[in-house]
Design a protein around this motif. Structure first.
Motif, short mmCIF file in Angstrom:
data_model
loop_
_atom_site.label_atom_id
_atom_site.label_comp_id
_atom_site.label_asym_id
_atom_site.label_seq_id
_atom_site.Cartn_x
_atom_site.Cartn_y
_atom_site.Cartn_z
N ARG A 11 -9.92 4.90 4.21
CA ARG A 11 -9.20 4.67 2.57
C ARG A 11 -7.92 5.67 2.91
N GLN A 12 -7.96 6.34 3.82
CA GLN A 12 -6.85 7.43 3.91
C GLN A 12 -5.87 6.93 4.98
N THR A 13 -6.21 5.89 5.79
CA THR A 13 -5.33 5.67 6.97
C THR A 13 -4.54 4.27 6.88
N PRO A 14 -3.25 4.22 6.63
CA PRO A 14 -2.60 3.12 6.16
C PRO A 14 -2.58 2.09 7.60
N THR A 15 -2.47 0.79 7.23
CA THR A 15 -2.58 -0.28 8.15
C THR A 15 -1.06 -0.15 8.83
N ALA A 27 2.36 -1.21 6.40
CA ALA A 27 3.15 -0.55 5.21
C ALA A 27 4.13 -1.21 4.50
N ASP A 54 -4.24 -5.83 0.87
CA ASP A 54 -4.35 -4.53 0.84
C ASP A 54 -3.39 -4.21 2.09
N ARG A 87 -2.58 -0.83 2.85
CA ARG A 87 -4.13 0.01 2.91
C ARG A 87 -4.72 -0.51 4.01
N THR A 88 -5.98 0.00 4.53
CA THR A 88 -6.87 -0.39 5.40
C THR A 88 -8.03 -1.03 4.48
N THR A 139 -11.48 -2.79 3.68
CA THR A 139 -12.91 -2.57 3.95
C THR A 139 -13.82 -3.61 3.49
#
Length: 297
Positions: free
Chosen positions: A72-76, A79, A282, A287-288, A290
């Motif tokens: 959730r904290q790691t951007p793809t 961005a 996402d 956002r990554t 899931t």
């Protein structure tokens, strides 16, 4: 037609007919498919594993694999809102997104089906000869896994198999005007190509029917087709059934194709479209994605 740069070059059949990679199902005897899909070596889950069958337009960086908190904290790598090769890869659905018994395969880019090889019979179009060209274009586009035309940027695909059914998910960047034109063309096909025949090099005829199918209300624009092809395979009557969806998100789009000789895969079709659109959204927002099996409960 010309293969996309991200795929191997087209194969040629008898008389120069292009035999391209198409998602479809194999008969139990294996005579229908020209290429056999292999299961992932790890035998399941983790569609983002190193054994991914993703075919990207350039060497793709691997998307981060981490705990849900870290994800959730790691951007793809997308961005900025521009779809990259790594972003396209991350936007593809996984086994966890699909649930059921779908297994990711290695070589979805090589899938093909002899029922979809043929030349449209122009005599079927007594008053609208131009429609025959659109119906031929549809078959050719299905051959090429290229319903929305040539991508203008990054692209990726991933395939899954469940018994004798298959599911193919593709993500790509497109020129916006060309993408809108492709969606409008798809929308016209149930009228132009409601039923026609196609003949292969051996003189065998297939009856093709095209109708509109509903697509979940996702993305910025969408279009769905239901295609059936009746013919023979290995000397026996066979019907290939495909559901196809195209969804636009900004200037990017995804396509989902499901079905096979076993018939429809309605639930999985809707799941792949819904989750595929969310994953692409996402990625474009940095956002990554899931997997979210709870969404199907």
């Amino acid at each position: 037609m010309t293969c996309r740069p991200s795929f191997p070059s087209c194969l040629k059949g008898t008389g120069g007919t292009p035999i391209v990679r198409l998602f479809a199902s194999a008969l139990a005897a294996g005579a229908l498919l020209t290429t056999t899909a292999c299961s992932d070596g790890d035998g399941g889950g983790g569609g983002d594993s190193g054994a991914s069958d993703v075919a990207a337009s350039s060497a793709a960086e691997k998307s981060p694999t981490a705990s849900p908190r870290a994800a959730r904290q790691t951007p793809t790598p997308t961005a900025s809102g521009r779809l990259t090769a790594a972003g396209a890869q991350a936007a593809l659905v996984t086994e966890a997104d699909l649930e059921d018994d779908w297994t990711q395969v290695r070589d979805a880019a090589a899938w093909s089906d002899t029922l979809l090889i043929g030349t449209v019979d122009v005599a079927d179009f007594l008053t609208a000869k131009a429609d025959a060209a659109d119906c031929q274009k549809l078959l050719d586009a299905l051959y090429d896994d290229d319903l929305l035309g040539e991508p203008s940027g990054a692209s990726a695909l991933r395939g899954f198999q469940q018994d004798d059914s298959r599911l193919l998910h593709q993500v790509a960047a497109y020129d916006r005007a060309a993408l809108d034109a492709s969606l409008a063309w798809l929308k016209s096909l149930p009228v132009k190509c409601d039923q026609f025949t196609a003949t292969n090099a051996a003189g065998e005829q297939r009856t093709v029917q095209v109708t509109e199918t509903s697509v979940p209300q996702t993305g910025d624009a969408r279009q769905g087709l239901h295609v059936t092809v009746q013919g023979t395979a290995a000397g026996a009557p066979a019907t290939l059934t495909l559901d196809v969806a195209a969804v636009r998100v900004g200037s990017d789009a995804l396509t989902v194709t499901t079905g096979g000789l076993d018939g429809d895969e309605d639930d999985s079709f809707e799941r792949a479209v819904t989750r595929g659109t969310q994953r692409l959204t996402d990625v474009l927002a940095g956002r990554t994605p899931t997997a979210n099996p709870a969404a199907f409960d």
